[in-house]
Enzyme design. Structure first.
Site, PDB file in Angstrom:
ATOM      1  N   LYS A 175       0.846  -1.202   0.000  1.00  0.00           N
ATOM      2  CA  LYS A 175       0.000   0.000   0.000  1.00  0.00           C
ATOM      3  C   LYS A 175       0.876   1.245   0.000  1.00  0.00           C
ATOM      4  O   LYS A 175       1.674   1.453   0.916  1.00  0.00           O
ATOM      5  CB  LYS A 175      -0.915   0.002   1.237  1.00  0.00           C
ATOM      6  N   ASP A 189      -2.231  10.085   4.255  1.00  0.00           N
ATOM      7  CA  ASP A 189      -3.663   9.807   4.361  1.00  0.00           C
ATOM      8  C   ASP A 189      -4.331  10.833   5.262  1.00  0.00           C
ATOM      9  O   ASP A 189      -4.289  10.730   6.481  1.00  0.00           O
ATOM     10  CB  ASP A 189      -3.860   8.387   4.914  1.00  0.00           C
ATOM     11  N   LYS A 230      -9.616  12.931   8.757  1.00  0.00           N
ATOM     12  CA  LYS A 230      -9.178  12.406  10.053  1.00  0.00           C
ATOM     13  C   LYS A 230      -8.955  13.554  11.028  1.00  0.00           C
ATOM     14  O   LYS A 230      -8.548  14.653  10.608  1.00  0.00           O
ATOM     15  CB  LYS A 230      -7.826  11.693   9.894  1.00  0.00           C
ATOM     16  N   ASP A 242       1.635   5.887   5.975  1.00  0.00           N
ATOM     17  CA  ASP A 242       0.617   5.049   5.328  1.00  0.00           C
ATOM     18  C   ASP A 242       1.135   4.405   4.039  1.00  0.00           C
ATOM     19  O   ASP A 242       0.383   3.779   3.302  1.00  0.00           O
ATOM     20  CB  ASP A 242      -0.651   5.876   5.067  1.00  0.00           C
ATOM     21  N   ASP A 292     -12.041   7.624   3.731  1.00  0.00           N
ATOM     22  CA  ASP A 292     -10.873   7.230   4.518  1.00  0.00           C
ATOM     23  C   ASP A 292     -10.571   5.728   4.377  1.00  0.00           C
ATOM     24  O   ASP A 292      -9.521   5.273   4.807  1.00  0.00           O
ATOM     25  CB  ASP A 292     -11.103   7.601   5.991  1.00  0.00           C
ATOM     26  N   GLU A 325      -9.450   4.241   1.897  1.00  0.00           N
ATOM     27  CA  GLU A 325      -8.840   4.428   0.579  1.00  0.00           C
ATOM     28  C   GLU A 325      -7.854   3.337   0.232  1.00  0.00           C
ATOM     29  O   GLU A 325      -7.626   3.051  -0.948  1.00  0.00           O
ATOM     30  CB  GLU A 325      -8.149   5.799   0.517  1.00  0.00           C
ATOM     31  N   ARG A 360      -7.908   0.109   0.530  1.00  0.00           N
ATOM     32  CA  ARG A 360      -8.496  -1.030  -0.187  1.00  0.00           C
ATOM     33  C   ARG A 360      -8.877  -0.655  -1.615  1.00  0.00           C
ATOM     34  O   ARG A 360      -8.896  -1.510  -2.492  1.00  0.00           O
ATOM     35  CB  ARG A 360      -9.701  -1.559   0.613  1.00  0.00           C
TER      36      ARG A 360
HETATM   37  N1  BES Z   1      -4.359   4.306   6.958  1.00  0.00           N
HETATM   38  C1  BES Z   1      -5.524   4.018   7.699  1.00  0.00           C
HETATM   39  C2  BES Z   1      -5.342   2.905   8.726  1.00  0.00           C
HETATM   40  C3  BES Z   1      -4.354   3.161   9.846  1.00  0.00           C
HETATM   41  C4  BES Z   1      -4.796   3.530  11.109  1.00  0.00           C
HETATM   42  C5  BES Z   1      -3.002   2.946   9.658  1.00  0.00           C
HETATM   43  C6  BES Z   1      -3.893   3.721  12.140  1.00  0.00           C
HETATM   44  C7  BES Z   1      -2.096   3.144  10.683  1.00  0.00           C
HETATM   45  C8  BES Z   1      -2.542   3.525  11.922  1.00  0.00           C
HETATM   46  C9  BES Z   1      -6.650   3.594   6.745  1.00  0.00           C
HETATM   47  O1  BES Z   1      -6.623   4.174   5.487  1.00  0.00           O
HETATM   48  C10 BES Z   1      -7.937   4.012   7.373  1.00  0.00           C
HETATM   49  O2  BES Z   1      -8.158   5.177   7.481  1.00  0.00           O
HETATM   50  N2  BES Z   1      -8.748   3.037   7.768  1.00  0.00           N
HETATM   51  C11 BES Z   1     -10.002   3.296   8.374  1.00  0.00           C
HETATM   52  C12 BES Z   1     -11.042   2.420   7.719  1.00  0.00           C
HETATM   53  C13 BES Z   1     -12.450   2.774   8.103  1.00  0.00           C
HETATM   54  C14 BES Z   1     -12.840   4.101   7.492  1.00  0.00           C
HETATM   55  C15 BES Z   1     -13.360   1.668   7.620  1.00  0.00           C
HETATM   56  C16 BES Z   1      -9.896   2.960   9.865  1.00  0.00           C
HETATM   57  O3  BES Z   1      -9.234   1.977  10.201  1.00  0.00           O
HETATM   58  O4  BES Z   1     -10.430   3.714  10.655  1.00  0.00           O
HETATM   59 ZN    ZN Z   2      -4.782   4.752   4.806  1.00  0.00          ZN
HETATM   60 MN    MN Z   3      -7.615   6.052   5.446  1.00  0.00          MN
END
Ligand code: BES
Ligand code: ZN
Ligand code: MN
Length: 503
Positions: free
Chosen positions: A265, A270, A277, A289, A348, A350, A352
């Site tokens: 990834k 992000d 966020k 990220d 967010d 993103e 996937r």
């Molecule tokens: N990059 C984040 C996940 C992340 C969180 C990485 C903490 C490292 C530390 C990812 O893109 C994300 O924002 N995921 C969301 C998904 C949700 C919107 C379904 C999450 O985990 O909150």
């Molecule tokens: Zn992310």
């Molecule tokens: Mn995200």
């Protein structure tokens, strides 16, 4: 860090002319070990006995040993029954921390004479532990303190009764792996304003040119031609165009067989996009990220430098995720590279979106296995914390064997992974009313698994998914891992692939 010189020595320990001589000892053999060391350290080794019990993480620094070394570090391995490679890495790292302020350039690592590990594995673990601990990221320090400045130049592994050739090969492998981890850490730690997708791809091209794997970079026009709708949708809110980078390692001596494909990834930053966020403990470390991409790049670097005898391909879809005025919005339906449609309900989610395109593109290689690493979900950190990544797989032949092999590679390297289940019912939460899939689950629970179930739709080959959101970036230092980017996954991948190739 790249120019550390590694050698072995078999003469007496007292002959080692180094800034720091490190002598690890098992707990129940401390007295005997101090006796042996008396030849190097003289009476000071024996005088240290009351302060050194050989327990794991015990560490004492002695000055003016009677041999040629300037300092001697006694470090504990704990009881020999429990000790392994991780104890050796930790012991070497503990010694590095003791002397971190003194600008140590040359180090002697004495293999424990009565070691349970083979000379190869023991030398590798000691070199890794020391070098991984000695990593410094000083790029933005205008006046770095001594402890912030890289100083290591030379490592000598001292072999007593063990096999010197094996020890040298192990030490070399440790050096290459630690340098590759350092490259991955640097990529993560670099400031986001220097890390556009284009700049990142350029750094990958440099590493490829330096270490011998080939790199092809697709710009936006080609990504459009290929119909990578997920990557393009995420990129819409950004000023910087996306890239899609392919790394290829295919030595002449590799058998003509389908490759293993690694996918990382590459979200350079992000923000969450329009589903923005919050800053604290969330957006503030989202330069990391792209740690999955960094792990793939680090692994490709190591595989090339180790002349790995198999065809391996690395793929990185890269963009940042920003809320610019043209940003994709909740409600958008996106046509993906595979042809499937996805309803975006949260911008967010993103990772996937871009990974799905890379995974369906990976099928064009007819791969024997795809290993994909991503900082995919906050839920992974909640479930397993910051030292263990989550591993999942699809139900293509023998999922148990794959998960077990990856967990074993985790235990050997200390890049720990633990499996999560992929029962079909988790996938039902990702069905959309209006499209084939939606990009978030209709319920909050089991977020790491529902994300993996989404990705599974874009695979038609054996696939391992590693969610390293927690262990890829640390807010507190661990024994051989600094704060910030850890390079988690580099050594895990290389170890797994070596074991996989010798099956
Ligand atoms: N990059 C984040 C996940 C992340 C969180 C990485 C903490 C490292 C530390 C990812 O893109 C994300 O924002 N995921 C969301 C998904 C949700 C919107 C379904 C999450 O985990 O909150
Ligand atoms: Zn992310
Ligand atoms: Mn995200």
């Amino acid at each position: 860090m790249f120019s550390v010189d590694v050698s072995v020595a078999t003469a007496s320990l007292a002959e080692l002319d180094v800034d720091l001589l490190i002598a690890p000892a098992y707990e129940e053999r401390v007295a005997a070990r101090l006796g042996e060391l008396a030849s190097t350290a003289g009476d000071s080794a024996l005088a240290a006995a009351p302060d050194f019990d050989g327990s794991a993480d015990a560490a004492v620094l002695l000055y003016a040993p009677s041999g040629k070394a300037r300092r001697l570090a006694l470090v504990g391995l704990g009881p020999s029954g429990k000790a392994g490679r991780e104890s050796l890495r930790r012991a070497a790292a503990a010694a590095e921390r003791l002397a971190a302020k003194y600008g140590v350039a040359s180090v002697g690592l004495a293999l424990p004479p009565d070691g349970k590990e083979e000379a190869f594995a023991a030398a590798q673990a000691l070199v890794e532990g020391y070098m991984l601990s000695a990593y410094r990221f000083a790029r933005y320090k205008t006046a770095p303190a001594k402890k912030e400045t890289p100083s290591l130049e030379r490592i000598v592994v001292h072999v007593g009764t063990g096999d010197a050739d094996e020890a040298l090969r192990g030490a070399e492998r440790g050096r290459i792996l630690a340098a590759s981890v350092a490259a991955a850490r640097d990529l993560v730690n670099i400031s986001p304003d220097e890390k556009s997708p284009t700049a990142f791809s350029g750094m990958v091209a440099d590493l490829g040119a330096r270490h011998g794997f080939s790199v092809e970079i697709w710009e936006k026009a080609r990504i459009e031609q290929e119909g990578m709708g997920g990557l393009l949708a995420v990129n819409r809110g950004s000023q910087e165009p996306p890239t899609f980078t392919t790394m290829t390692w295919k030595p002449d001596h590799a058998p003509d067989a389908p490759p293993v494909v690694l996918v990382g990834k590459g979200v350079m930053f992000d923000t969450g996009g329009l589903s923005l966020k919050p800053t604290a403990n969330s957006m503030d470390h989202m330069k990391a990220d792209m740690a999955g991409a960094a792990a793939v790049v680090g692994a490709m670097t190591a595989l090339a430098r180790l002349d790995f005898p198999r065809h391996v391909v690395g793929l990185v879809p890269a963009t940042d995720n920003r809320p610019g005025e043209n940003a994709y919005v909740p409600g958008d339906v996106v046509r993906m590279h595979s042809g499937k449609t996805v309803e975006v309900l949260n911008t967010d989610a993103e990772g996937r979106m871009i990974l799905a395109d890379a995974l369906s593109w990976a099928a064009t290689y007819d791969p024997s296995l795809v290993i994909e690493l991503s900082t995919l979900t906050g839920a992974q950190v909640v479930a397993l914390g910051s030292e263990v990544a989550a591993v999942m797989t699809n139900d293509r032949p023998r999922p148990e064997t794959r998960l077990q092999a990856m967990e074993e590679a985790g235990r050997r390297t200390g890049d720990l992974v633990h499996r999560l289940p992929m029962y079909p019912h988790y996938g039902e939460l990702m069905r959309s009313e209006v499209a084939d899939l939606q990009n978030i689950s209709s319920r909050r629970e089991a977020g790491s698994i529902t994300a993996a179930k989404f990705l599974e739709h874009f695979t038609n080959y054996p696939w391992i998914h590693i969610d390293l959101a927690g262990p890829s970036f640390l807010h507190h230092a661990l024994p051989w891992r600094p704060k910030g980017g850890t390079g988690f996954g580099v050594r895990l991948l290389v170890d797994f692939l070596h074991a996989h190739a010798s099956e």
